[in-house]
Design a protein around this motif. Structure first.
Motif, mmCIF file in Angstrom:
data_model
loop_
_atom_site.group_PDB
_atom_site.id
_atom_site.type_symbol
_atom_site.label_atom_id
_atom_site.label_comp_id
_atom_site.label_asym_id
_atom_site.label_seq_id
_atom_site.Cartn_x
_atom_site.Cartn_y
_atom_site.Cartn_z
ATOM 1 N N ASP A 138 -0.863 11.972 4.192
ATOM 2 C CA ASP A 138 -1.758 10.955 5.085
ATOM 3 C C ASP A 138 -2.620 11.877 5.788
ATOM 4 O OD1 ASP A 138 -2.221 8.484 5.029
ATOM 5 O OD2 ASP A 138 -0.719 7.979 6.577
ATOM 6 N N GLY A 197 -8.458 0.399 -1.253
ATOM 7 C CA GLY A 197 -7.453 1.180 -1.503
ATOM 8 C C GLY A 197 -6.680 1.119 -2.780
ATOM 9 N N LYS A 204 -12.397 1.609 5.837
ATOM 10 C CA LYS A 204 -12.100 1.420 4.565
ATOM 11 C C LYS A 204 -12.497 0.202 3.789
ATOM 12 C CE LYS A 204 -7.317 1.741 2.614
ATOM 13 N NZ LYS A 204 -6.103 2.645 2.561
ATOM 14 N N GLY A 236 0.810 -1.221 0.036
ATOM 15 C CA GLY A 236 -0.190 0.059 -0.018
ATOM 16 C C GLY A 236 0.954 1.271 0.105
ATOM 17 N N ARG A 237 0.309 2.526 0.210
ATOM 18 C CA ARG A 237 1.034 3.742 0.164
ATOM 19 C C ARG A 237 2.060 3.733 1.548
ATOM 20 N NH1 ARG A 237 -2.351 7.983 1.278
ATOM 21 N NH2 ARG A 237 -0.910 9.480 0.237
ATOM 22 N N PRO A 284 -11.034 -1.357 8.877
ATOM 23 C CA PRO A 284 -11.491 -2.017 7.568
ATOM 24 C C PRO A 284 -12.871 -2.397 7.724
ATOM 25 C CG PRO A 284 -10.103 -3.340 8.722
ATOM 26 C CD PRO A 284 -10.404 -2.485 9.720
ATOM 27 N N ALA A 338 -10.676 5.918 -7.748
ATOM 28 C CA ALA A 338 -11.781 5.971 -6.332
ATOM 29 C C ALA A 338 -13.093 6.370 -7.010
ATOM 30 C CB ALA A 338 -11.202 7.121 -5.475
ATOM 31 N N ASN A 385 -6.647 8.405 -1.596
ATOM 32 C CA ASN A 385 -6.842 6.838 -2.549
ATOM 33 C C ASN A 385 -7.835 6.142 -1.459
ATOM 34 O OD1 ASN A 385 -5.146 6.424 -0.099
ATOM 35 N ND2 ASN A 385 -4.352 4.690 -1.478
ATOM 36 N N ASP A 386 -8.516 6.624 -0.759
ATOM 37 C CA ASP A 386 -9.498 5.742 0.089
ATOM 38 C C ASP A 386 -10.807 5.607 -0.202
ATOM 39 O OD1 ASP A 386 -7.296 5.082 1.855
ATOM 40 O OD2 ASP A 386 -7.741 6.479 3.206
ATOM 41 N N TRP A 431 -0.762 -4.503 2.146
ATOM 42 C CA TRP A 431 -2.194 -4.801 1.876
ATOM 43 C C TRP A 431 -2.427 -6.143 2.233
ATOM 44 C CZ3 TRP A 431 -6.259 -1.454 1.472
ATOM 45 C CH2 TRP A 431 -7.418 -1.881 0.986
#
Ligand code: BTN
Length: 260
Positions: free
Chosen positions: A251, A123, A120, A54-55, A159, A92, A112-113, A60
């Motif tokens: 972030d 992603g 979440k 992930g970022r 999540p 997205a 990006n969420d 992930w």
């Protein structure tokens, strides 16, 4: 470990190919490693992904067959997506539209969420290879992962999954097909209507509107009132001194006026 690969001709974006692997460490890593062999619009999907990324070097997690993990290949020159910074929001928006088809209302959190019920669900990670002028758009969507499985995992934000939110299982292949259709449409819509259309569509489901946020960049963290996503994809905020600040990446944490 790389293993069986099924090639579905014409099932990628714009009639390119879809490659479905039983298992890959990361679809983004595989696509980047095989940049030279891939065409514009090819899609690499893994049924199981062991070390998805992930970022900000996060991992992930998508255990077993529960989730949709794929990477779409976009070669510049062949495709003008109005700049890399807009690809995350465009993807997205495509996810939001696809989720709507399955009865889920998603909110978008820059950059990006994709969130459902404040948690979440998906992603997006865009990575590029300059030598091949290629951009890999990696998408992870929690489809059938269960609440107990989610509760055993640690994420930077809570999540959820389609199955948890709708209390039923989904056909992951069908979700994949829907998402690719919506991704193609969202990219074409941006080409036809210009970059400003992305910000306008984003605003319809922007979960940061009206919130005080903190943006953690590479150097420091800036707090202020969220002032929208700009036409070029940057986040704007107005800091305590009334100064408008713009960010290409970072972030975001919501500080005031509730969670997303
Ligand atoms: C994030 O939220 O930080 C981005 C997560 C992106 C995960 C997807 S899963 C498919 C593709 N392959 C990867 O290794 N990562 C992306």
């Amino acid at each position: 470990m790389e293993n069986t690969r099924q090639l579905v001709r014409g099932a990628g974006l714009w009639g390119s190919d879809l490659m479905v692997f039983d298992s890959l460490p990361s679809t983004n890593a595989w696509a980047l490693e095989h940049a030279g062999e891939l065409k514009h619009g090819d899609v690499v999907r893994a049924i199981r992904q062991s070390t998805g990324r992930g970022r900000f070097d996060r991992t992930w997690v998508s255990p077993g067959k529960c989730c949709l993990t794929l990477s779409a290949v976009l070669k510049s020159g062949a495709q003008d997506t109005s700049g890399d910074a807009l690809l995350l929001p465009v993807a997205a928006i495509a996810l939001r539209n696809a989720l709507k088809e399955f009865g889920l209302t998603a909110m978008l959190k820059w950059p990006n969420d994709v969130l459902v019920a404040g948690k979440k669900i998906a992603g997006i990670l865009a990575e590029s290879v300059t030598a091949n002028s290629m951009l890999v758009l990696g998408i992870g969507l929690n489809v059938n992962i269960t609440a107990p499985a989610l509760s055993g995992m640690t994420f930077e934000q809570p999540p959820t999954s389609m199955a948890v939110e709708r209390a039923r299982l989904f056909d992951v292949d069908l979700v994949c097909r829907r998402l690719l259709i919506d991704l193609e449409k969202a990219i074409e819509f941006t080409q036809q209507n210009g970059p400003a259309s992305v910000a306008a569509r984003w605003k319809e489901n922007d979960c940061l509107i009206g919130r005080t946020i903190a943006v953690k960049g590479q150097q420091d963290t800036v707090t202020g009132r969220y002032d929208g996503m700009q036409a070029d994809g940057q986040l704007a905020l107005v800091d305590a001194a009334g100064k408008r600040r713009l960010f290409w990446s970072g972030d975001v944490t919501v500080m005031l006026n509730g969670e997303c």
